[in-house]
Design an enzyme around this catalytic site. Sequence first.
Site, short mmCIF file in Angstrom:
data_model
loop_
_atom_site.label_atom_id
_atom_site.label_comp_id
_atom_site.label_asym_id
_atom_site.label_seq_id
_atom_site.Cartn_x
_atom_site.Cartn_y
_atom_site.Cartn_z
N CYS A 78 0.93 -1.36 -0.02
CA CYS A 78 -0.02 0.15 -0.08
C CYS A 78 1.04 1.19 -0.04
O CYS A 78 0.51 2.10 -0.50
CB CYS A 78 -1.07 -0.11 1.27
N THR A 79 2.06 1.11 0.62
CA THR A 79 2.93 2.34 0.62
C THR A 79 3.52 2.54 -0.68
O THR A 79 3.58 3.80 -1.25
CB THR A 79 4.13 2.17 1.78
#
Length: 469
Positions: A243-244
């Site tokens: 997600c980062t």
Amino acid sequence: MRWAPENMAEALEPEKKRRRIEELTDKMAVDGGCGDTGDWEGRWNHVKKFLERSGPFTHPDFEPSTESLGFLLNTCKILVLGAGGLGCELLKNLALSGFQQIDVIDMDTIDVSNLNRQFLFRPKDVGRPKAEVAAEFINSRIPGCNVTPHFKKIQDFDETFYKQFHIVVCGLDSIIARRWINGMLVSLLNYEDGALDPSSIIPLIDGGTEGFKGNARVILPGMTACIDCTLDLYPPQINFPMCTIASMPRLPEHCIEYVRVLQWPKEQPFGDGVTLDGDDPEHIQWVFHRALERAAQFKITGVTYRLTQGVVKRIIPAVASTNAVIAASCATEVFKLASSAYNPLNNYLVFNDVDGLYTYTFEAERKDNCFACSPVTQKLQFPSSAKLQDVLDFLKETSSLQMKTPAITTTMNGKNKTLYLQTISSIEERTRPNLSRTLKELGLTDGQELAVADVTTPQTVLFKLHFTS
Ligand SMILES: [Zn+2]
């Protein structure tokens, strides 16, 4: 004679001690020699301050003595594993602290990229064995020091070799090698009526570094947490959360990972199915430029060609100062144990200078069912319908085991039977069909013992099979 607080000080009987000191004085006295150690005047004053007087932090049983120095100089044998970044520092620190009987094992040769931090090596040494060059350097630079090099793998030596040392210090970059030496030292322990004989303990001081992070630890095999007790502390592979990478990158590395993981497979810039090759400059150029674009979008700086290659190839840079800090603390622990003058680190030191400076110590705990240092037989619980492949996967994937190429054997009707062995191709081929058979089909019964050999341990590990319904 091996380590134990009480016997270190009594290593030499008074008469022997006196004779040895006399011999030494005759042999080593140089101009201006002060007599008692045969060295030049004041040579060991810095060490004597710790050995010849007590202080607020000395061990309660410690008795200051002018004779302890002789033990450090002449009797105490130290084994250093690794002659790389940590190893060079360790050898220098130990030799300057008065240890003169040192062996070093390293299987590597010197590469030009080592020279910035492995300071015992010079350009003319490139290609030569690290252990040999390091030993030559120390021996010629530090009078009286006797470093014996071994250009070999640690697995090339057996227990008779390891038994001769008082303390082992590790500056290794491999977890497998660490686990192996840990298993070796555990195997040297003697138990009498279930009680550990302290004189059979050879302390293991382990240093490790990765970029700006490092750790140093003191392991008293059979008494304190061993390498395998804390195996969960070594994560298999550090990865950034997806997600980062995908939606909120903060670091230049996140941008590079984005291109590597998402953009490359989607765009296939060098043709269908061409995988990213970290050694192909055109591939790295492509990733570098896309990563720059993404970084600009999120106002992130720091994406460089070098970093791109580092991230793609998973290179963690070696940092000289981290090695210096960790090696210094390991050498200090060796000195504390060898002199019995001070309490050793209890037992795990973390060092981190990624964001400023941070150190922390904690007491890593022994694991009751550690498969390296606990004397209890390990249990393997499987339904009888499980396949041998399931057992193999369990041995490899369980965080407390993390075996690499386990070979499984058992005894059936009084005969040894190899169920699976991977490292010899003819046997692998012959035993491969067993992997898809169930434990029941293989004729295994509840309570059966399985012997497992693996590169992570010098000893075969016994497991007891328990069928669950
Ligand atoms: Zn353990």
